[in-house]
Scaffold this motif. Structure first.
Motif, PDB file in Angstrom:
ATOM      1  N   ARG A 150       0.833  -1.205   0.000  1.00 13.28           N
ATOM      2  CA  ARG A 150       0.000   0.000   0.000  1.00 13.28           C
ATOM      3  C   ARG A 150       0.863   1.247   0.000  1.00 13.28           C
ATOM      4  O   ARG A 150       0.573   2.218  -0.698  1.00 13.28           O
ATOM      5  N   ARG A 151       1.946   1.229   0.793  1.00 17.52           N
ATOM      6  CA  ARG A 151       2.833   2.390   0.844  1.00 17.52           C
ATOM      7  C   ARG A 151       3.484   2.657  -0.515  1.00 17.52           C
ATOM      8  O   ARG A 151       3.627   3.781  -0.962  1.00 17.52           O
ATOM      9  N   ILE A 152       3.951   1.571  -1.149  1.00 12.54           N
ATOM     10  CA  ILE A 152       4.590   1.724  -2.457  1.00 12.54           C
ATOM     11  C   ILE A 152       3.600   2.307  -3.460  1.00 12.54           C
ATOM     12  O   ILE A 152       3.923   3.194  -4.252  1.00 12.54           O
ATOM     13  N   ALA A 153       2.370   1.829  -3.431  1.00 15.61           N
ATOM     14  CA  ALA A 153       1.346   2.339  -4.346  1.00 15.61           C
ATOM     15  C   ALA A 153       1.089   3.809  -4.106  1.00 15.61           C
ATOM     16  O   ALA A 153       0.965   4.603  -5.047  1.00 15.61           O
ATOM     17  N   VAL A 154       1.012   4.207  -2.835  1.00 12.05           N
ATOM     18  CA  VAL A 154       0.778   5.614  -2.515  1.00 12.05           C
ATOM     19  C   VAL A 154       1.938   6.474  -2.972  1.00 12.05           C
ATOM     20  O   VAL A 154       1.762   7.539  -3.559  1.00 12.05           O
ATOM     21  N   SER A 155       3.162   6.015  -2.715  1.00 12.65           N
ATOM     22  CA  SER A 155       4.341   6.790  -3.103  1.00 12.65           C
ATOM     23  C   SER A 155       4.408   6.971  -4.607  1.00 12.65           C
ATOM     24  O   SER A 155       4.737   8.040  -5.116  1.00 12.65           O
ATOM     25  N   THR A 156       4.126   5.910  -5.347  1.00 16.98           N
ATOM     26  CA  THR A 156       4.149   5.991  -6.802  1.00 16.98           C
ATOM     27  C   THR A 156       3.096   6.963  -7.315  1.00 16.98           C
ATOM     28  O   THR A 156       3.365   7.798  -8.185  1.00 16.98           O
ATOM     29  N   ALA A 157       1.906   6.887  -6.771  1.00 18.42           N
ATOM     30  CA  ALA A 157       0.836   7.794  -7.176  1.00 18.42           C
ATOM     31  C   ALA A 157       1.177   9.231  -6.825  1.00 18.42           C
ATOM     32  O   ALA A 157       0.910  10.155  -7.588  1.00 18.42           O
ATOM     33  N   PRO A 165      11.578   7.302   2.392  1.00 20.99           N
ATOM     34  CA  PRO A 165      12.884   7.519   1.757  1.00 20.99           C
ATOM     35  C   PRO A 165      12.997   8.911   1.142  1.00 20.99           C
ATOM     36  O   PRO A 165      11.996   9.534   0.781  1.00 20.99           O
ATOM     37  N   GLY A 166      14.217   9.367   1.018  1.00 20.34           N
ATOM     38  CA  GLY A 166      14.471  10.703   0.495  1.00 20.34           C
ATOM     39  C   GLY A 166      13.967  10.930  -0.915  1.00 20.34           C
ATOM     40  O   GLY A 166      13.721  12.078  -1.304  1.00 20.34           O
ATOM     41  N   ILE A 167      13.782   9.861  -1.694  1.00 21.08           N
ATOM     42  CA  ILE A 167      13.349  10.006  -3.079  1.00 21.08           C
ATOM     43  C   ILE A 167      11.973  10.658  -3.192  1.00 21.08           C
ATOM     44  O   ILE A 167      11.637  11.260  -4.215  1.00 21.08           O
ATOM     45  N   ILE A 168      11.164  10.566  -2.129  1.00 15.90           N
ATOM     46  CA  ILE A 168       9.846  11.216  -2.174  1.00 15.90           C
ATOM     47  C   ILE A 168       9.787  12.418  -1.223  1.00 15.90           C
ATOM     48  O   ILE A 168       8.715  12.793  -0.759  1.00 15.90           O
ATOM     49  N   TYR A 169      10.928  13.038  -0.990  1.00 14.99           N
ATOM     50  CA  TYR A 169      10.958  14.243  -0.151  1.00 14.99           C
ATOM     51  C   TYR A 169      10.036  15.324  -0.713  1.00 14.99           C
ATOM     52  O   TYR A 169       9.227  15.904   0.005  1.00 14.99           O
ATOM     53  N   SER A 170      10.162  15.610  -1.983  1.00 16.11           N
ATOM     54  CA  SER A 170       9.429  16.730  -2.589  1.00 16.11           C
ATOM     55  C   SER A 170       7.919  16.518  -2.538  1.00 16.11           C
ATOM     56  O   SER A 170       7.169  17.444  -2.196  1.00 16.11           O
ATOM     57  N   VAL A 171       7.471  15.300  -2.875  1.00 13.30           N
ATOM     58  CA  VAL A 171       6.033  15.065  -2.868  1.00 13.30           C
ATOM     59  C   VAL A 171       5.485  15.089  -1.443  1.00 13.30           C
ATOM     60  O   VAL A 171       4.347  15.503  -1.206  1.00 13.30           O
ATOM     61  N   THR A 172       6.306  14.664  -0.488  1.00 17.10           N
ATOM     62  CA  THR A 172       5.883  14.685   0.906  1.00 17.10           C
ATOM     63  C   THR A 172       5.783  16.110   1.419  1.00 17.10           C
ATOM     64  O   THR A 172       4.798  16.491   2.066  1.00 17.10           O
ATOM     65  N   ASP A 173       6.803  16.909   1.143  1.00 19.59           N
ATOM     66  CA  ASP A 173       6.809  18.311   1.577  1.00 19.59           C
ATOM     67  C   ASP A 173       5.626  19.071   0.969  1.00 19.59           C
ATOM     68  O   ASP A 173       4.922  19.813   1.667  1.00 19.59           O
TER      69      ASP A 173
END
Length: 215
Positions: A8-15, A134-142
């Motif tokens: 579920r987390r991977i799916a959310v991160s990808t989306a 992970p840092g790879i989704i820093y921007s989308v998280t911020d």
């Protein structure tokens, strides 16, 4: 964390990443209080075990914890010492955002937590977010946090090397880093023991994770 939750987390991160790119193109029940240490205390919820977590129950249980946190924060903020820089540290998944309750992007805020955060930021408290993402989704998280109403003074995500560290130790180190910048962490809010252990906060508040189902 279970395989189901990782998926579920991977799916959310990808989306999330895909959604941010699309936007750019045109332009972790009743509550009990326990002592965490002589210098800190923890508010937590009773455990509930079920195959699937009910959203309404989760919201009610989150509200119960925040109903403990807000009176303390109001009093602590009112008693700010001269020159003191106050901060609150938050976890993200199923703490500040509704990670496991849908796959939309931006992910909606956990409303009881957002209301507490809004009171704090309106009264000069800095908000820091420490996550195992992970840092790879820093921007989308911020972007997500800011979009739904959180004023982000700092966002800590895991680097490649951090992926090999114990999560609790990693999060403790980030709080220590915030303190090294001159902040007093008046509260630490998360939904997992790894969010809250290790000290470096005056008080800790644990949201429900239902035996790890919302880790």
């Amino acid at each position: 964390m279970t395989l189901r939750l990782w998926a579920r987390r991977i799916a959310v991160s990808t989306a999330s990443a895909a959604a941010l790119v699309a936007l750019a193109v045109p332009a972790e029940a009743a509550t009990t209080a326990t002592s965490a240490s002589p210098a800190a205390s923890t508010a937590t919820t009773t455990a509930v075990s079920s195959a699937d977590v009910d959203y309404d129950t989760w919201q009610k249980d989150c509200q119960a914890v925040m109903d403990q946190a807000l009176p303390y924060l109001k009093q602590r903020i009112a008693n700010t010492k001269p020159g003191e820089k106050q901060a609150i540290v938050f976890d993200i998944d199923n703490t500040t955002l509704e990670t496991d309750f849908g796959f939309s992007y931006p992910q909606p805020p956990n409303q009881p937590v957002l209301e507490v955060a809004e009171y704090a930021q309106e009264h000069g408290v800095s908000l820091f977010f420490v996550t195992a993402r992970p840092g790879i989704i820093y921007s989308v998280t911020d972007y997500n946090l800011e979009h739904v109403g959180y004023q982000v003074s700092g966002l800590y995500v895991r680097s490649f090397l951090d992926l090999f560290k114990n999560v609790a130790e990693y999060k403790t180190a980030q709080r220590a880093d915030i303190e090294s910048k001159g902040y007093t962490i008046i509260a630490n809010i998360g939904n997992s023991a790894t969010d809250l252990s290790g000290g470096h906060a005056e008080k800790t508040y644990k949201l429900p994770d239902y035996d790890g189902q919302l880790s």
